[in-house]
Design an enzyme around this catalytic site. Structure first.
Site, PDB file in Angstrom:
ATOM      1  N   ASP A 263       1.037  -1.257  -0.050  1.00  0.00           N
ATOM      2  CA  ASP A 263       0.134  -0.003   0.194  1.00  0.00           C
ATOM      3  C   ASP A 263       0.920   1.193  -0.052  1.00  0.00           C
ATOM      4  O   ASP A 263       2.096   1.244   0.155  1.00  0.00           O
ATOM      5  CB  ASP A 263      -0.928   0.033   1.134  1.00  0.00           C
ATOM      6  CG  ASP A 263      -2.296   0.832   1.018  1.00  0.00           C
ATOM      7  OD1 ASP A 263      -3.258   0.615   1.553  1.00  0.00           O
ATOM      8  OD2 ASP A 263      -1.903   1.605   0.136  1.00  0.00           O
TER       9      ASP A 263
HETATM   10  C1  GLC Z   1      -4.063   4.290  -0.375  1.00  0.00           C
HETATM   11  C2  GLC Z   1      -5.140   3.419   0.106  1.00  0.00           C
HETATM   12  C3  GLC Z   1      -5.426   2.112  -0.731  1.00  0.00           C
HETATM   13  C4  GLC Z   1      -5.060   2.700  -2.286  1.00  0.00           C
HETATM   14  C5  GLC Z   1      -3.740   3.116  -2.178  1.00  0.00           C
HETATM   15  C6  GLC Z   1      -3.425   3.703  -3.849  1.00  0.00           C
HETATM   16  O1  GLC Z   1      -3.361   4.769   0.620  1.00  0.00           O
HETATM   17  O2  GLC Z   1      -4.881   2.547   1.342  1.00  0.00           O
HETATM   18  O3  GLC Z   1      -6.628   1.677  -0.489  1.00  0.00           O
HETATM   19  O4  GLC Z   1      -5.242   1.664  -3.336  1.00  0.00           O
HETATM   20  O5  GLC Z   1      -3.479   3.937  -1.443  1.00  0.00           O
HETATM   21  O6  GLC Z   1      -4.093   5.035  -4.005  1.00  0.00           O
END
Ligand code: GLC
Length: 731
Positions: A263
């Site tokens: 993430d």
């Molecule tokens: C964010 C979220 C995740 C998302 C990623 C890319 O922090 O936790 O759900 O897909 O970043 O945007």
């Protein structure tokens, strides 16, 4: 490319080139604008290194991505195409309800169709991967990301995870209109302590396996091409550096062979967790855990080469990660067609086309949950109606992750009312701002500014609304959370609609008690104050591009509401986390029955949520009769069929979702007081009856036993269809 050709390509690549495939940055760091969806730290990479990153997130558009791809491949030593990824969680340009609203449809096939639509639009806009489905089980409405989940039930979430992956990916990622799906956030992210986003998660291995893992597994078994590692710890180790979770469970047990992406900044956050000493240590731990792509920290690009040279990480480990990334690009057909189907004309023709809008409106209608109705809905043609509330005029009614959806494509409730319901005698007043100055949206983008109160004309707004309410036969309040109050980083200790709107409701109810509420929300809320004053309440979640039309179609009775709650609405935040499939405890409390003090209960509130999982009304009534079994013993080879007759006892057509629950009364580990095992939707004309049945098989009775095996055990099982107790069967 064939496997051999991929292998040859890998062998030709330098170590630096391989490592660059394992970095993901936002498009603006290569060229062009991007949507920033996480904290922006200094990446610290040279432009040359950035320009070689193997994937990009947060940028879309056929023209932009074709140009970016062309530039990227020209500069790349082996002309390897770049992957474009984005969060398309409830539509690309045609936005349908938030996932929690889709959960309320109890219609996985509808979700599949919506994901197919989203994939077609996203693929035409040049995207290759979506960070969806979010398969986190959720029980805590203080956590604003419940908006992104399909709810609190393992079985229901699993069906949606499977359907969504199939909708995005189809049979072959090379096909037109398909994008790769990413199951997230692996694992257990939906259970942060105290409902506070990014907080510690303390779940036993048993609970994880019984309740949380199955939905991720269903998405993986449906073929999800990626899995995203979550921010949280499990058993004290951050998942993004956790070999037990990402290797032993995800790879070895679940058999996942695709790409693991971290993430946003989660690798760097190993440092802040206190699990990695520095960026080099974080890189080593994430690599050993099996994270293939580093989202937005630059740590892999900066540290992996040194770790290989020092023998901390082997080049073979790098090769395994890079091969998975190359295989993903190959599955998408990018080596042969690097632009895949990014096509301006196709993009123009597809986005927001009538078929897509119609589907978004169907999904919105079917997501609405009618919680209360004392004869005021549907609206009667001759009534004088005052529509009051900020959502009468609010254009953006999309979930907060609808980053490519645009307000300009949405009609407000008032616009639809005035253009398509001209015969209705209706007044429309905002009545109050969306948010009062007491609300904290700190750190949000400027987009949040417009959500904060226009304090100066509050009094005038109220007086206009009260004047309209006085003259009306019925008031329909259009109120709720602001769209930015749910989604990432939106945990709230109070789960009520903004006070400024509660005050409006209070004042309006004083002048007209004939009042219905259309409730916009991204999470279950404490709606006792609304419950006391409203004769009807319909939750519409955040319904998306066609939400206003869908709401009017249901309010006027063209379509009846048919949603059921995918997550409990608590009596108060004090109950949270509350969920229907709780354990009995050694001192169960039955309302009004167990008089003695020493019972598992509160002194000040009931145990039961205000509205439980599976609850939802429609414009007619149903009766279930003649509930029975064809036999009473489930064996390995033969199930028990539960029958009943469903009758539409009202005067309007209606659709009922029948839920089959069981309770394993005695087992080697305690079992929930109710478990959803199947459901079916039945549409009946007034006074029509239909025999329905469910088959309960031995597989349905399986659970994670004390021996840590998914098996059924002998004993008695209570069975319900909806609220009707059918009886007890044996295994
Ligand atoms: C964010 C979220 C995740 C998302 C990623 C890319 O922090 O936790 O759900 O897909 O970043 O945007």
């Amino acid at each position: 490319m064939t496997k051999k050709e991929l292998q040859n390509l890998l062998e030709e690549m330098s170590l630096e080139e391989k490592i660059s495939q394992m970095s993901q940055v936002t498009g603006n760091l290569i060229s062009g604008d991007s949507v920033i969806t996480g904290p922006l730290a200094e990446i610290g990479l040279s432009r040359e290194k950035l320009a070689l990153s193997g994937s990009v997130l947060g940028i879309a558009g056929a023209k932009e991505l074709k140009e970016l791809q062309k530039e990227y491949m020209k500069n790349h030593p082996h002309h390897i195409p770049v992957l474009f990824m984005m969060d398309i969680i409830n539509g690309y340009k045609t936005i349908y309800p938030i996932p929690l609203g889709m959960g309320a449809t109890f219609d996985p096939d509808l979700a599949k169709r919506c994901c197919e639509m989203a994939a077609k639009e996203a693929a035409a806009a040049g995207l290759h991967v979506t960070f969806s489905p979010m398969c986190d089980l959720v029980r805590d409405a203080r956590w604003g990301r419940v908006m992104e989940s399909t709810g609190e039930d393992t079985y229901l979430n699993g069906l949606f995870a499977e359907a969504m992956v199939e909708g995005y990916q189809g049979e072959d990622l090379k096909e037109k209109g398909k994008i790769a799906a990413c199951v997230k956030h692996f694992a257990g992210y939906g259970a942060p302590d105290a409902g506070r986003d990014y907080n510690t998660v303390e779940l036993s291995d048993h609970t994880l396996r019984e309740f949380y893992f199955p939905a991720y597994k269903k998405g993986i078994d449906a073929g999800a091409a990626l899995v995203m590692s979550s921010f949280n710890t499990l058993e004290g180790i951050p998942v993004t550096g956790n070999q037990k979770v990402l290797q032993n469970i995800l790879r070895d047990e679940m058999g996942f062979e695709g790409v693991v992406i971290s993430d946003w900044a989660a690798i760097e956050e190993l440092i802040y967790h206190g699990y990695a000493a520095d960026r080099r240590d974080a890189a080593a731990k994430a690599m050993k855990a099996g994270v293939d792509i580093d989202m937005m920290t630059g740590i892999y690009a900066q540290e992996l080469e040194g770790l290989v040279k020092d023998g901390v990480i082997s080049e073979e480990q790098i090769d395994q990660a890079v091969m998975r990334i190359l295989e993903l690009k190959n599955k998408l057909g990018l080596f042969e067609h690097p632009y895949k189907e990014a096509e301006e004309e196709q993009e123009e023709a597809l986005l927001l086309c009538k078929e897509h809008r119609d589907l978004a409106r169907e999904a919105a209608r079917k997501s609405f949950v009618l919680l209360k109705n004392e004869g005021v809905l549907p609206l009667h043609a001759q009534q004088k109606i005052a529509f009051i509330g900020p959502y009468t005029k609010r254009r953006n009614i999309m979930g907060s992750w609808s980053i490519t959806g645009e307000e300009k494509d949405i009609k407000t409730f008032e616009e639809v009312l005035r253009s398509e319901y001209q015969k209705m005698q209706a007044e429309v007043c905002a009545g109050s701002p969306m948010l009062g100055s007491d609300m904290k949206l700190e750190g949000f983008t400027e987009a949040a500014e417009e959500a904060v109160a226009e304090e100066e004309n509050k009094e005038q707004m109220l007086q206009e609304a009260l004047a309209a309410a006085k003259e009306a036969d019925l008031v329909v309040m259009m109120i709720g959370e602001d769209r930015l109050q749910s989604g990432e980083a939106t945990s709230n200790a109070t789960i009520q609609i903004p006070q400024v709107q509660l005050d409006l409701l209070e004042e309006v109810a004083k002048v007209n008690e004939n009042l219905a509420v259309v409730l916009f929300c991204g999470r279950p809320l404490d709606i006792r104050a609304i419950q006391e004053k409203a004769k009807a309440i319909m939750a519409v979640w955040l319904p998306g591009t066609e939400g206003a039309s869908a709401i009017l179609e249901v309010l006027t009775g063209q379509h009846a509401p048919e949603g059921k709650l995918p997550m409990c609405f608590p009596y108060s935040v004090g109950q949270v986390p509350v969920h229907y499939n709780e354990y009995s405890t050694g001192r169960p409390y039955q309302h009004g029955k167990d008089k003695d003090r020493f019972r598992s209960k509160y002194l000040d509130i009931p145990n039961e949520p205000l509205y439980s999982f599976g609850y939802g009304l429609t414009y007619t009534t149903f009766a279930l009769s003649d509930a029975r079994f064809d036999r009473n013993q489930v064996t390995e080879t033969e199930g028990v069929r539960a029958f009943a007759t469903l009758t539409n006892t009202g005067v309007r057509e209606g659709t009922e979702t029948l839920l089959l629950y069981i309770r394993d009364k005695v087992a080697s580990v305690v079992r929930p007081v109710k478990e959803l095992k199947a459901f079916q939707k039945v549409t009946l004309q007034p006074q029509e009856s239909k025999e329905i049945s469910f088959v309960i098989t031995e597989q349905d009775l399986r659970f994670l036993t004390a021996e840590n095996r998914f098996e059924s055990e002998e004993g008695e099982f209570d069975v319900w269809i909806g609220e009707t107790f059918v009886g007890t069967i044996m295994r």
